[in-house]
Design a protein around this motif. Structure first.
Motif, PDB file in Angstrom:
ATOM      1  N   ALA A  69       0.781  -1.158  -0.073  1.00  0.00           N
ATOM      2  CA  ALA A  69      -0.097   0.028  -0.023  1.00  0.00           C
ATOM      3  C   ALA A  69       0.921   1.436  -0.105  1.00  0.00           C
ATOM      4  O   ALA A  69       0.457   2.330  -0.302  1.00  0.00           O
ATOM      5  N   ALA A  70       2.127   1.044   0.278  1.00  0.00           N
ATOM      6  CA  ALA A  70       3.134   2.315   0.330  1.00  0.00           C
ATOM      7  C   ALA A  70       3.622   2.518  -0.943  1.00  0.00           C
ATOM      8  O   ALA A  70       3.603   1.739  -1.784  1.00  0.00           O
ATOM      9  N   GLN A  71       4.022   3.524  -1.296  1.00  0.00           N
ATOM     10  CA  GLN A  71       4.400   4.234  -2.659  1.00  0.00           C
ATOM     11  C   GLN A  71       5.590   4.901  -2.323  1.00  0.00           C
ATOM     12  O   GLN A  71       5.725   5.677  -1.476  1.00  0.00           O
ATOM     13  N   LEU A  72       6.703   4.602  -3.342  1.00  0.00           N
ATOM     14  CA  LEU A  72       7.936   5.166  -3.363  1.00  0.00           C
ATOM     15  C   LEU A  72       8.180   5.851  -4.526  1.00  0.00           C
ATOM     16  O   LEU A  72       7.551   5.310  -5.642  1.00  0.00           O
ATOM     17  N   ASN A  73       9.002   6.627  -5.014  1.00  0.00           N
ATOM     18  CA  ASN A  73       9.414   7.470  -6.154  1.00  0.00           C
ATOM     19  C   ASN A  73      10.804   7.738  -6.378  1.00  0.00           C
ATOM     20  O   ASN A  73      11.207   8.904  -5.940  1.00  0.00           O
ATOM     21  N   GLY A  74      11.486   6.640  -6.605  1.00  0.00           N
ATOM     22  CA  GLY A  74      13.097   6.799  -6.944  1.00  0.00           C
ATOM     23  C   GLY A  74      13.659   6.497  -5.546  1.00  0.00           C
ATOM     24  O   GLY A  74      14.444   7.342  -5.131  1.00  0.00           O
ATOM     25  N   PRO A  75      13.538   5.230  -4.961  1.00  0.00           N
ATOM     26  CA  PRO A  75      14.360   4.976  -3.912  1.00  0.00           C
ATOM     27  C   PRO A  75      15.930   4.765  -4.211  1.00  0.00           C
ATOM     28  O   PRO A  75      16.048   3.634  -4.682  1.00  0.00           O
ATOM     29  N   TYR A  76      16.740   5.598  -4.089  1.00  0.00           N
ATOM     30  CA  TYR A  76      17.943   5.322  -4.378  1.00  0.00           C
ATOM     31  C   TYR A  76      19.155   5.065  -3.392  1.00  0.00           C
ATOM     32  O   TYR A  76      20.144   4.419  -3.623  1.00  0.00           O
ATOM     33  N   GLY A  77      18.804   5.543  -2.269  1.00  0.00           N
ATOM     34  CA  GLY A  77      19.834   5.071  -1.097  1.00  0.00           C
ATOM     35  C   GLY A  77      19.262   4.332   0.016  1.00  0.00           C
ATOM     36  O   GLY A  77      18.133   4.857   0.367  1.00  0.00           O
ATOM     37  N   VAL A  78      19.564   3.311   0.442  1.00  0.00           N
ATOM     38  CA  VAL A  78      19.007   2.380   1.551  1.00  0.00           C
ATOM     39  C   VAL A  78      20.250   2.174   2.681  1.00  0.00           C
ATOM     40  O   VAL A  78      21.366   1.872   2.155  1.00  0.00           O
ATOM     41  N   THR A  79      20.022   2.379   4.026  1.00  0.00           N
ATOM     42  CA  THR A  79      20.659   1.607   4.961  1.00  0.00           C
ATOM     43  C   THR A  79      19.884   1.212   5.945  1.00  0.00           C
ATOM     44  O   THR A  79      18.694   1.319   5.911  1.00  0.00           O
ATOM     45  N   ILE A  80      20.592   0.364   6.791  1.00  0.00           N
ATOM     46  CA  ILE A  80      19.828  -0.552   7.591  1.00  0.00           C
ATOM     47  C   ILE A  80      20.179  -0.027   9.265  1.00  0.00           C
ATOM     48  O   ILE A  80      21.397   0.539   9.368  1.00  0.00           O
ATOM     49  N   SER A  81      19.346  -0.026  10.242  1.00  0.00           N
ATOM     50  CA  SER A  81      19.369   0.418  11.504  1.00  0.00           C
ATOM     51  C   SER A  81      20.545  -0.458  12.087  1.00  0.00           C
ATOM     52  O   SER A  81      20.451  -1.719  11.615  1.00  0.00           O
ATOM     53  N   PRO A  82      21.056  -0.014  13.209  1.00  0.00           N
ATOM     54  CA  PRO A  82      22.100  -1.063  13.913  1.00  0.00           C
ATOM     55  C   PRO A  82      21.794  -2.410  14.431  1.00  0.00           C
ATOM     56  O   PRO A  82      21.975  -3.208  14.267  1.00  0.00           O
ATOM     57  N   ASP A  83      20.398  -2.185  14.686  1.00  0.00           N
ATOM     58  CA  ASP A  83      19.706  -3.574  15.278  1.00  0.00           C
ATOM     59  C   ASP A  83      18.954  -4.248  13.961  1.00  0.00           C
ATOM     60  O   ASP A  83      18.559  -5.423  14.523  1.00  0.00           O
ATOM     61  N   GLY A  84      19.044  -3.807  12.941  1.00  0.00           N
ATOM     62  CA  GLY A  84      18.551  -4.355  11.652  1.00  0.00           C
ATOM     63  C   GLY A  84      17.015  -4.630  11.846  1.00  0.00           C
ATOM     64  O   GLY A  84      16.449  -4.919  10.827  1.00  0.00           O
ATOM     65  N   SER A  85      16.308  -3.514  12.527  1.00  0.00           N
ATOM     66  CA  SER A  85      14.829  -3.637  12.540  1.00  0.00           C
ATOM     67  C   SER A  85      14.071  -2.789  11.535  1.00  0.00           C
ATOM     68  O   SER A  85      13.053  -2.843  11.071  1.00  0.00           O
ATOM     69  N   ALA A  86      14.995  -1.755  11.047  1.00  0.00           N
ATOM     70  CA  ALA A  86      14.337  -0.540  10.276  1.00  0.00           C
ATOM     71  C   ALA A  86      15.448  -0.449   9.087  1.00  0.00           C
ATOM     72  O   ALA A  86      16.679  -0.586   9.224  1.00  0.00           O
ATOM     73  N   LEU A  87      14.882  -0.201   7.940  1.00  0.00           N
ATOM     74  CA  LEU A  87      15.707   0.532   6.928  1.00  0.00           C
ATOM     75  C   LEU A  87      15.412   2.016   6.438  1.00  0.00           C
ATOM     76  O   LEU A  87      14.048   2.468   6.939  1.00  0.00           O
ATOM     77  N   PHE A  88      16.344   2.596   6.127  1.00  0.00           N
ATOM     78  CA  PHE A  88      16.176   4.116   5.869  1.00  0.00           C
ATOM     79  C   PHE A  88      16.366   4.203   4.539  1.00  0.00           C
ATOM     80  O   PHE A  88      17.180   3.921   3.742  1.00  0.00           O
ATOM     81  N   VAL A  89      15.459   4.897   3.726  1.00  0.00           N
ATOM     82  CA  VAL A  89      15.478   5.131   2.469  1.00  0.00           C
ATOM     83  C   VAL A  89      15.408   6.480   1.922  1.00  0.00           C
ATOM     84  O   VAL A  89      14.422   7.184   2.334  1.00  0.00           O
ATOM     85  N   ALA A  90      16.421   6.959   1.004  1.00  0.00           N
ATOM     86  CA  ALA A  90      16.355   8.362   0.454  1.00  0.00           C
ATOM     87  C   ALA A  90      15.572   8.041  -0.744  1.00  0.00           C
ATOM     88  O   ALA A  90      15.605   7.618  -1.882  1.00  0.00           O
ATOM     89  N   ASP A  91      14.069   8.505  -0.662  1.00  0.00           N
ATOM     90  CA  ASP A  91      13.076   8.462  -1.705  1.00  0.00           C
ATOM     91  C   ASP A  91      13.410   9.794  -2.661  1.00  0.00           C
ATOM     92  O   ASP A  91      12.654  10.929  -2.320  1.00  0.00           O
TER      93      ASP A  91
END
Length: 79
Positions: free
Chosen positions: A29-51
């Motif tokens: 249901a989520a929409q992204l538009n050009g996810p170019y950069g991705v990193t993961i949190s230190p505990d691995g529970s979340a991704l951070f995405v440069a949309d």
């Protein structure tokens, strides 16, 4: 955002769909538009995405696929 299981070669969708946009939501249901950069949190529970084209930083909960906007208004520039 796709997940690839190295051991099996299986690929699955964590969040987002083929539709471009900037909507927060669960899974596809989520929409992204050009996810170019991705990193993961230190505990691995979340991704951070440069949309990139949405001008937002998005957080993706790995366990649930929930996408939330944590920075950016959707407008280019530093406002």
């Amino acid at each position: 955002i796709l997940r690839a299981e190295v051991a099996t070669g299986a690929v699955s969708t964590v969040a987002g769909s083929v539709a471009k946009g900037s909507a927060d939501g669960m899974g596809d249901a989520a929409q992204l538009n050009g996810p170019y950069g991705v990193t993961i949190s230190p505990d691995g529970s979340a991704l951070f995405v440069a949309d990139f084209h949405s001008h937002k930083i998005r957080r993706v909960e790995v366990a649930t696929g929930e996408v939330t906007t944590i920075a950016g208004s959707g407008t280019r520039g530093s406002t």
